[in-house]
Design a protein around this motif. Structure first.
Motif, PDB file in Angstrom:
ATOM      1  N   ALA A  11       0.887  -1.169   0.000  1.00 31.21           N
ATOM      2  CA  ALA A  11       0.000   0.000   0.000  1.00 31.21           C
ATOM      3  C   ALA A  11       0.924   1.218   0.000  1.00 31.21           C
ATOM      4  O   ALA A  11       1.256   1.774   1.035  1.00 31.21           O
ATOM      5  N   ALA A  12       1.366   1.585  -1.180  1.00 31.13           N
ATOM      6  CA  ALA A  12       2.459   2.537  -1.365  1.00 31.13           C
ATOM      7  C   ALA A  12       2.023   3.994  -1.274  1.00 31.13           C
ATOM      8  O   ALA A  12       0.839   4.314  -1.366  1.00 31.13           O
ATOM      9  N   ASN A  13       3.029   4.853  -1.138  1.00 30.91           N
ATOM     10  CA  ASN A  13       2.815   6.285  -1.308  1.00 30.91           C
ATOM     11  C   ASN A  13       3.251   6.652  -2.725  1.00 30.91           C
ATOM     12  O   ASN A  13       3.869   5.839  -3.422  1.00 30.91           O
ATOM     13  N   ALA A  14       2.908   7.842  -3.177  1.00 31.58           N
ATOM     14  CA  ALA A  14       3.160   8.238  -4.571  1.00 31.58           C
ATOM     15  C   ALA A  14       4.635   8.170  -4.946  1.00 31.58           C
ATOM     16  O   ALA A  14       4.978   7.849  -6.089  1.00 31.58           O
ATOM     17  N   GLU A  15       5.515   8.440  -3.991  1.00 31.85           N
ATOM     18  CA  GLU A  15       6.957   8.455  -4.272  1.00 31.85           C
ATOM     19  C   GLU A  15       7.605   7.081  -4.112  1.00 31.85           C
ATOM     20  O   GLU A  15       8.810   6.939  -4.334  1.00 31.85           O
ATOM     21  N   LEU A  16       6.805   6.069  -3.721  1.00 30.61           N
ATOM     22  CA  LEU A  16       7.277   4.693  -3.558  1.00 30.61           C
ATOM     23  C   LEU A  16       8.429   4.595  -2.559  1.00 30.61           C
ATOM     24  O   LEU A  16       9.344   3.793  -2.711  1.00 30.61           O
ATOM     25  N   ARG A  17       8.353   5.409  -1.521  1.00 32.73           N
ATOM     26  CA  ARG A  17       9.378   5.436  -0.481  1.00 32.73           C
ATOM     27  C   ARG A  17       8.849   4.803   0.801  1.00 32.73           C
ATOM     28  O   ARG A  17       7.649   4.578   0.950  1.00 32.73           O
ATOM     29  N   ILE A  18       9.782   4.625   1.739  1.00 34.07           N
ATOM     30  CA  ILE A  18       9.392   4.134   3.054  1.00 34.07           C
ATOM     31  C   ILE A  18       8.381   5.109   3.647  1.00 34.07           C
ATOM     32  O   ILE A  18       8.466   6.315   3.414  1.00 34.07           O
ATOM     33  N   GLY A  19       7.406   4.587   4.332  1.00 30.63           N
ATOM     34  CA  GLY A  19       6.384   5.420   4.952  1.00 30.63           C
ATOM     35  C   GLY A  19       5.918   4.738   6.218  1.00 30.63           C
ATOM     36  O   GLY A  19       6.655   3.968   6.822  1.00 30.63           O
ATOM     37  N   GLY A  20       4.693   4.988   6.598  1.00 31.70           N
ATOM     38  CA  GLY A  20       4.114   4.322   7.747  1.00 31.70           C
ATOM     39  C   GLY A  20       3.375   3.077   7.306  1.00 31.70           C
ATOM     40  O   GLY A  20       3.373   2.721   6.134  1.00 31.70           O
ATOM     41  N   GLY A  21       2.762   2.402   8.218  1.00 27.56           N
ATOM     42  CA  GLY A  21       1.899   1.258   7.915  1.00 27.56           C
ATOM     43  C   GLY A  21       2.567   0.190   7.068  1.00 27.56           C
ATOM     44  O   GLY A  21       3.719  -0.179   7.296  1.00 27.56           O
ATOM     45  N   VAL A  22       1.835  -0.292   6.076  1.00 30.80           N
ATOM     46  CA  VAL A  22       2.310  -1.370   5.209  1.00 30.80           C
ATOM     47  C   VAL A  22       3.579  -0.956   4.468  1.00 30.80           C
ATOM     48  O   VAL A  22       4.542  -1.721   4.400  1.00 30.80           O
ATOM     49  N   ALA A  23       3.605   0.246   3.902  1.00 29.82           N
ATOM     50  CA  ALA A  23       4.787   0.699   3.152  1.00 29.82           C
ATOM     51  C   ALA A  23       6.017   0.710   4.041  1.00 29.82           C
ATOM     52  O   ALA A  23       7.109   0.309   3.618  1.00 29.82           O
ATOM     53  N   GLY A  24       5.860   1.161   5.269  1.00 31.06           N
ATOM     54  CA  GLY A  24       6.986   1.183   6.191  1.00 31.06           C
ATOM     55  C   GLY A  24       7.467  -0.226   6.515  1.00 31.06           C
ATOM     56  O   GLY A  24       8.674  -0.498   6.514  1.00 31.06           O
ATOM     57  N   ALA A  25       6.535  -1.122   6.796  1.00 28.31           N
ATOM     58  CA  ALA A  25       6.896  -2.502   7.140  1.00 28.31           C
ATOM     59  C   ALA A  25       7.622  -3.185   5.983  1.00 28.31           C
ATOM     60  O   ALA A  25       8.644  -3.858   6.188  1.00 28.31           O
TER      61      ALA A  25
END
Length: 178
Positions: A29-43
């Motif tokens: 469940a990515a962010n627009a920049e496809l970078r580390i984030g919170g939640g699923v993207a962070g994990a």
């Protein structure tokens, strides 16, 4: 719990999406920049390490409803499919954009000849999509695609809590057993 649709097994489980060692591709469940984030993207990014961000950087940015695929460094899977779900109340039409995430991920998996895909509940965390409505949109999108799938034989939802899994079970029962 599992359901069948056009010969495709649909599974629901509570767990960690980065620990699905019997699945070909997990969905971020990515962010627009496809970078580390919170939640699923962070994990996923934490588990995959800096190699993942190096691989995703040239693919960014992506728009709501879009999906792209990378390898899955340091994970037990062959690929990661990155989907940008809609921010609820901002990105419209939210239901269509969310359904496009699921359809696009399955299209990429099919094109790559993958047999199995694991999804999180896209857009239901920080992006604020109501869980029950997201489950309805997701299950209908996947059900509609099952008749077109040739290589993908198993689709799994990996949900954060037992409450999320039980909610999805109720929604899926009404849709897949209709």
């Amino acid at each position: 719990m599992a359901f069948q649709a056009n010969g495709i097994e649909i599974e629901l489980t509570r767990g960690d999406i980065t620990q699905q060692d019997d699945i070909d591709a997990i969905v971020n469940a990515a962010n627009a920049e496809l970078r580390i984030g919170g939640g699923v993207a962070g994990a996923i990014h934490r588990a995959a390490g800096p190699e993942l961000e190096a691989e995703t950087a040239p693919l960014a940015p992506i728009k709501p409803g879009e999906a792209v695929m990378t390898s899955a460094p340091n994970l037990p899977n062959r690929h990661i499919i990155h989907c940008l779900g809609p921010v609820y109340g901002v990105d419209e039409p939210a239901d269509t954009l969310l359904a496009n995430c699921y359809r696009g991920a399955l299209d990429l998996a099919e094109e790559a000849g993958l047999e199995s895909v694991a999804f999180p509940a896209i857009s239901t965390g920080a992006f604020g999509f109501p869980m029950e409505r997201a489950a309805e949109v997701a299950s209908r999108a996947v059900l509609a695609k099952t008749g077109e799938l040739e290589s993908v034989r198993r689709v799994r939802w990996v949900l954060f809590s037992d409450e999320d899994r039980m909610l999805h079970e109720g929604v899926f029962e009404s849709i897949f057993n209709a």
